[in-house]
Design a protein around this motif. Structure first.
Motif, PDB file in Angstrom:
ATOM      1  N   MET A 117       0.897  -1.408   0.038  1.00 29.39           N
ATOM      2  CA  MET A 117       0.081  -0.191   0.195  1.00 29.39           C
ATOM      3  C   MET A 117       0.631   1.301  -0.057  1.00 29.39           C
ATOM      4  N   HIS A 118       0.532   1.971  -0.860  1.00 31.28           N
ATOM      5  CA  HIS A 118       1.344   3.422  -0.880  1.00 31.28           C
ATOM      6  C   HIS A 118       0.718   4.141   0.304  1.00 31.28           C
ATOM      7  N   LEU A 119       1.897   4.918   0.708  1.00 28.76           N
ATOM      8  CA  LEU A 119       1.472   5.776   2.073  1.00 28.76           C
ATOM      9  C   LEU A 119       1.097   6.981   1.532  1.00 28.76           C
ATOM     10  N   VAL A 120       1.294   7.459   0.417  1.00 27.59           N
ATOM     11  CA  VAL A 120       0.714   9.071  -0.225  1.00 27.59           C
ATOM     12  C   VAL A 120      -0.645   9.250  -0.074  1.00 27.59           C
ATOM     13  N   TYR A 121      -1.579   8.151  -0.646  1.00 26.83           N
ATOM     14  CA  TYR A 121      -2.710   8.425  -0.697  1.00 26.83           C
ATOM     15  C   TYR A 121      -3.462   8.715   0.724  1.00 26.83           C
ATOM     16  N   PRO A 122      -3.223   7.910   1.710  1.00 28.53           N
ATOM     17  CA  PRO A 122      -3.918   8.224   3.166  1.00 28.53           C
ATOM     18  C   PRO A 122      -3.356   9.541   3.438  1.00 28.53           C
ATOM     19  N   ALA A 123      -2.158   9.801   3.446  1.00 25.63           N
ATOM     20  CA  ALA A 123      -1.508  10.939   3.948  1.00 25.63           C
ATOM     21  C   ALA A 123      -2.034  12.286   3.100  1.00 25.63           C
ATOM     22  N   VAL A 124      -2.153  12.114   1.856  1.00 22.32           N
ATOM     23  CA  VAL A 124      -2.684  13.509   1.322  1.00 22.32           C
ATOM     24  C   VAL A 124      -4.167  13.515   1.605  1.00 22.32           C
ATOM     25  N   LEU A 125      -4.962  12.347   1.859  1.00 20.73           N
ATOM     26  CA  LEU A 125      -6.223  12.569   2.369  1.00 20.73           C
ATOM     27  C   LEU A 125      -6.107  13.104   3.809  1.00 20.73           C
ATOM     28  N   ALA A 158      -8.554  13.159  10.842  1.00 21.77           N
ATOM     29  CA  ALA A 158      -7.336  13.105   9.897  1.00 21.77           C
ATOM     30  C   ALA A 158      -6.079  12.551  10.769  1.00 21.77           C
ATOM     31  N   VAL A 159      -5.917  12.879  11.917  1.00 17.06           N
ATOM     32  CA  VAL A 159      -4.777  12.246  12.746  1.00 17.06           C
ATOM     33  C   VAL A 159      -5.052  10.666  12.921  1.00 17.06           C
ATOM     34  N   SER A 160      -6.441  10.382  13.181  1.00 14.89           N
ATOM     35  CA  SER A 160      -6.544   9.013  13.236  1.00 14.89           C
ATOM     36  C   SER A 160      -6.117   8.210  11.946  1.00 14.89           C
ATOM     37  N   LEU A 161      -6.649   8.874  10.996  1.00 10.38           N
ATOM     38  CA  LEU A 161      -6.110   8.279   9.489  1.00 10.38           C
ATOM     39  C   LEU A 161      -4.583   8.133   9.226  1.00 10.38           C
ATOM     40  N   ASN A 162      -3.641   8.988   9.742  1.00  5.94           N
ATOM     41  CA  ASN A 162      -2.499   9.076   9.641  1.00  5.94           C
ATOM     42  C   ASN A 162      -1.851   8.191  10.569  1.00  5.94           C
ATOM     43  N   LEU A 163      -2.337   7.895  11.809  1.00  2.13           N
ATOM     44  CA  LEU A 163      -1.897   6.768  12.852  1.00  2.13           C
ATOM     45  C   LEU A 163      -1.877   5.325  12.157  1.00  2.13           C
ATOM     46  N   VAL A 164      -3.362   5.007  11.448  1.00  4.43           N
ATOM     47  CA  VAL A 164      -3.459   3.796  11.139  1.00  4.43           C
ATOM     48  C   VAL A 164      -2.629   3.639   9.831  1.00  4.43           C
ATOM     49  N   TRP A 175       1.791   0.767   7.244  1.00  2.00           N
ATOM     50  CA  TRP A 175       3.177   0.973   6.483  1.00  2.00           C
ATOM     51  C   TRP A 175       4.212   0.470   7.085  1.00  2.00           C
ATOM     52  N   LEU A 176       4.339   0.846   8.412  1.00  2.00           N
ATOM     53  CA  LEU A 176       5.499   0.174   9.022  1.00  2.00           C
ATOM     54  C   LEU A 176       5.498  -1.116   9.540  1.00  2.00           C
ATOM     55  N   ARG A 177       4.472  -1.762   9.410  1.00  2.00           N
ATOM     56  CA  ARG A 177       3.878  -3.418   9.805  1.00  2.00           C
ATOM     57  C   ARG A 177       4.443  -3.477  11.207  1.00  2.00           C
ATOM     58  N   ASP A 178       3.834  -2.492  12.092  1.00  2.00           N
ATOM     59  CA  ASP A 178       4.218  -2.469  13.311  1.00  2.00           C
ATOM     60  C   ASP A 178       3.598  -3.895  14.036  1.00  2.00           C
ATOM     61  N   GLU A 179       4.051  -4.721  14.903  1.00  2.00           N
ATOM     62  CA  GLU A 179       3.665  -6.026  15.482  1.00  2.00           C
ATOM     63  C   GLU A 179       2.817  -5.736  16.617  1.00  2.00           C
ATOM     64  N   VAL A 180       2.723  -4.612  17.221  1.00  2.00           N
ATOM     65  CA  VAL A 180       2.268  -4.322  18.274  1.00  2.00           C
ATOM     66  C   VAL A 180       0.857  -3.419  17.967  1.00  2.00           C
ATOM     67  N   HIS A 181       0.777  -2.764  16.841  1.00  2.00           N
ATOM     68  CA  HIS A 181      -0.299  -2.112  16.304  1.00  2.00           C
ATOM     69  C   HIS A 181      -0.416  -0.953  17.104  1.00  2.00           C
ATOM     70  N   THR A 182       0.425  -0.131  17.457  1.00  2.00           N
ATOM     71  CA  THR A 182       0.672   1.014  18.444  1.00  2.00           C
ATOM     72  C   THR A 182      -0.228   2.115  17.677  1.00  2.00           C
ATOM     73  N   GLY A 183      -0.308   2.503  16.403  1.00  2.00           N
ATOM     74  CA  GLY A 183      -1.049   2.987  15.693  1.00  2.00           C
ATOM     75  C   GLY A 183      -2.492   3.025  15.931  1.00  2.00           C
ATOM     76  N   GLN A 184      -3.017   1.855  15.962  1.00  2.00           N
ATOM     77  CA  GLN A 184      -4.100   1.436  15.780  1.00  2.00           C
ATOM     78  C   GLN A 184      -4.666   1.757  17.601  1.00  2.00           C
ATOM     79  N   VAL A 185      -3.907   1.287  18.549  1.00  2.00           N
ATOM     80  CA  VAL A 185      -4.212   1.558  19.795  1.00  2.00           C
ATOM     81  C   VAL A 185      -4.413   3.048  20.068  1.00  2.00           C
ATOM     82  N   PHE A 186      -3.405   3.782  19.625  1.00  2.00           N
ATOM     83  CA  PHE A 186      -3.713   5.245  19.652  1.00  2.00           C
ATOM     84  C   PHE A 186      -4.981   5.855  19.051  1.00  2.00           C
TER      85      PHE A 186
END
Length: 118
Positions: free
Chosen positions: A1-9, A40-46, A51-62
């Protein structure tokens, strides 16, 4: 997945939210604009979590914490707006500021009338 699309949105959502906070006069629309910025902040976190393939899914928890914070913020904000609307009969932010300045100042004759009547 490209990071550009959700970041621009997310950047577009955040810019629309900032415009809404700065340009709107209605308190409910200002609260909705703050919610857009939080989305917008939530979209960036997810997006960065995926994109970083975090094992703990920290972005989703935040993001879950951010959703709970947004729910509390909108509950308290709407309660305040409804209370102010009930007391002042307006929810326009600039008129509320003008009313607050007027209520703090007491007319000069009001204090002298109270002392003469007693």
């Amino acid at each position: 997945m490209h990071l550009v699309y959700p970041a621009v949105l997310a950047a577009l959502l955040f810019c629309v939210g900032i415009y809404g906070v700065l340009a709107r006069r209605n308190a409910i629309l200002v609260l909705m604009s703050v919610e857009l910025m939080l989305a917008a902040v939530s979209l960036n976190l997810v997006a960065f979590d995926v994109w970083l393939r975090d094992e703990v899914h920290t972005g989703q928890v935040f993001t879950l914490f951010l959703i709970a914070l947004a729910a509390a913020e909108i509950g308290v904000g709407l309660a305040i707006v409804l209370l102010v609307h009930r007391n002042r009969a307006t929810s326009a932010v600039d008129q509320l500021r003008a009313l607050a300045d007027r209520d703090e100042e007491e007319p000069e004759g009001a204090a002298s009338r109270e002392t003469t009547t007693t």
